[in-house]
Structures are given as C-alpha cells and as structure tokens.
Design a protein around this motif. Structure first.
Motif, PDB file in Angstrom:
ATOM      1  N   ALA A   1       6.191  -2.885  -2.904  1.00 35.85           N
ATOM      2  CA  ALA A   1       5.599  -4.218  -2.802  1.00 35.85           C
ATOM      3  C   ALA A   1       4.085  -4.151  -2.903  1.00 35.85           C
ATOM      4  CB  ALA A   1       6.019  -4.878  -1.494  1.00 35.85           C
ATOM      5  N   ILE A   2       3.490  -3.152  -2.274  1.00 37.77           N
ATOM      6  CA  ILE A   2       2.038  -2.976  -2.333  1.00 37.77           C
ATOM      7  C   ILE A   2       1.594  -2.757  -3.781  1.00 37.77           C
ATOM      8  CG2 ILE A   2       0.162  -1.388  -1.733  1.00 37.77           C
ATOM      9  CD1 ILE A   2       1.644  -1.011   0.991  1.00 37.77           C
ATOM     10  N   ALA A   3       2.281  -1.865  -4.480  1.00 41.84           N
ATOM     11  CA  ALA A   3       1.930  -1.588  -5.875  1.00 41.84           C
ATOM     12  C   ALA A   3       2.142  -2.816  -6.756  1.00 41.84           C
ATOM     13  CB  ALA A   3       2.755  -0.407  -6.389  1.00 41.84           C
ATOM     14  N   MET A   4       3.243  -3.517  -6.532  1.00 39.87           N
ATOM     15  CA  MET A   4       3.529  -4.704  -7.337  1.00 39.87           C
ATOM     16  C   MET A   4       2.486  -5.800  -7.103  1.00 39.87           C
ATOM     17  SD  MET A   4       6.143  -4.372  -9.361  1.00 39.87           S
ATOM     18  CE  MET A   4       6.904  -5.973  -9.652  1.00 39.87           C
ATOM     19  N   SER A   5       1.978  -5.888  -5.879  1.00 39.14           N
ATOM     20  CA  SER A   5       0.978  -6.918  -5.608  1.00 39.14           C
ATOM     21  C   SER A   5      -0.296  -6.675  -6.407  1.00 39.14           C
ATOM     22  CB  SER A   5       0.667  -6.996  -4.108  1.00 39.14           C
ATOM     23  OG  SER A   5       0.048  -5.817  -3.642  1.00 39.14           O
ATOM     24  N   ALA A   6      -0.609  -5.402  -6.690  1.00 40.44           N
ATOM     25  CA  ALA A   6      -1.778  -5.099  -7.523  1.00 40.44           C
ATOM     26  C   ALA A   6      -1.583  -5.631  -8.933  1.00 40.44           C
ATOM     27  CB  ALA A   6      -2.037  -3.599  -7.539  1.00 40.44           C
ATOM     28  N   LEU A   7      -0.364  -5.492  -9.479  1.00 40.31           N
ATOM     29  CA  LEU A   7      -0.075  -6.018 -10.815  1.00 40.31           C
ATOM     30  C   LEU A   7      -0.118  -7.548 -10.815  1.00 40.31           C
ATOM     31  CD1 LEU A   7       2.836  -3.826 -12.248  1.00 40.31           C
ATOM     32  CD2 LEU A   7       0.384  -3.367 -12.165  1.00 40.31           C
TER      33      LEU A   7
END
Length: 244
Positions: free
Chosen positions: A100-106
């Motif tokens: 979720a953290i990584a996806m929020s960057a995208l």
C-alpha cells in the motif's frame, strides 16, 4: 542533520512545518523521486506546494502523500522486487502495508503530476483514485521502484509522517497526461538537476535525502534494489541516521 538536537532541528525546519503541541503518531506516507537520465546531469521531478498547506507550505517537494490502506488491493502488473519489499517490511509493517505504501507513491505521482508508472495493458478498477490508469490502459507496476530512504517527522509538528522515499526512472512512465494530474496540490512542476534541486526552496530533510541519493548514483547509477537506504528519526533528543 545527523546528530542535531531537537532544538537545532526545530530551528532548521521552522519554515518547513507548522508546530503544534501534544504527541502525534506519525502516519505512513510515501513519496516518489522520479529521475531523468536523458542528458549530462540526472534530473529530478519536483513541484511547489501551495502556501495554504500546513505541511511544508510553499516548498518544492517530490510527489507524494499519505498512504491509503485500500491501495494494497489494487491489481498490479508486477509486485515489489523482493529486496525492496524486505526493506519496507518490519515489525510494524506487513507485506500488505508495504505494498500500500509503494502504491500510494504511484497514485500520488499520477494525481499530482499526471505521470502514470506501469505497463500498457488492460486495467480495470472501481476506485476513482486510479481512474486515470484505467482510462489510459496502464496497469500499475511496482517492480521498478527502489527504496531510497525513510524519515519520520520529528515530534512537535502539526503533521507527522513516517515517509518512505522511493525512486523510479522517467523510462518507467507509461503515459504522461498532457494536462497534468487531477489535483492541484503541486504547482510549478519542474525537472531540476540534483545539484540545482539541493539549492532550491526545499525542506531540510529533502536536501539531506537528495545528498544521499546523489552519492548513491555515483556508486550505483542503476540504483540496485538492495542498495543501502538511510533511515532518519529523532531519538533521545538527537536526530539519528541508521542504514537499512
């Protein structure tokens, strides 16, 4: 900033953050350092935050924001590289939370800069935050992300975040929307050589991370997935730097 006392950090960051009384638990957040290698100097994407924001008003920053746990359920073309995932996961961060953290960057890079990172292909979702990916047939992909740094906002701020700094290259952008992203959180979006970005009106922690990144790029221009990543936080009234 390493080794500074809380008072020294407060003085350095007095124009970056609104101060506020009372303990506040840091919220998970992510930011994306998008790098352009097309030219003599590596350039980085930054945008200026509006002055109305309580958090870093008027500062040049990378696209980013608070993590939405629901982002972990968005389908992807490829997941995180195992070496990147292992650095994001810890005793308090599950694999799902790391995703979720990584996806929020995208997502934030799409919303704020109109840049869709992923692979061209069929993608469907009912989530409005990801509508731009579906409309442009881009499936989000996490495998090219690199973990660059982690920093927890010191106590005493109105907003506190546990921010993971991730990086990707401009080559990983599948679609660039001509009118930018759907939000207006960032203005004056620019590509700056890292040396110039460090001299811009940026938060102190951003300047510190850019210095770390500049040194890492000299040793490892491709930013290998397992590259060392500094972790900045306040402990016993001292600003600390560990390496993950």
């Amino acid at each position: 900033m390493e080794g500074m006392t809380r008072a020294e950090v407060d003085k350095v960051e007095n124009k970056d953050f609104a101060l506020g009384a009372g303990p506040k638990r840091p919220r998970d957040a992510a930011t994306l350092i998008l790098l352009d290698r097309d030219g003599r100097d590596v350039r980085v994407l930054m945008g200026r935050r509006h002055m109305r924001h309580a958090f870093m008003p008027g500062k040049f920053v990378f696209p980013g924001g608070r993590t939405d746990p629901a982002d972990s359920r968005i389908p992807v073309a490829a997941g995180l590289h195992p070496d990147v995932e292992s650095k994001l996961v810890n005793a308090r961060t599950t694999v799902a939370r790391a995703r979720a953290i990584a996806m929020s960057a995208l997502r934030e890079t799409y919303e704020e800069a109109g840049l869709l990172i992923g692979r061209k292909g069929a993608f469907e979702t009912g989530k409005a935050d990801w509508a731009g990916f579906a409309e442009n047939s881009v499936c989000p992909s996490l495998d090219r992300l690199r973990f660059i740094a982690r920093a927890i906002t010191p106590p005493g701020r109105v907003r506190r975040f546990d921010t993971r700094f991730l990086a990707a290259f401009k080559d990983d952008v599948a679609v660039e929307l001509p009118d930018g992203g759907p939000t207006n959180e960032l203005e004056e979006i620019v590509w700056l050589p890292i040396s110039q970005a460090k001299e811009a009106d940026i938060p102190a922690i951003t300047r510190t991370v850019l210095g770390d990144l500049e040194a890492q790029l000299k040793e490892d221009p491709e930013l290998s997935p397992g590259c060392p990543a500094p972790f900045y936080y306040m402990r016993h009234n001292r600003f600390c730097r560990d390496v993950l």
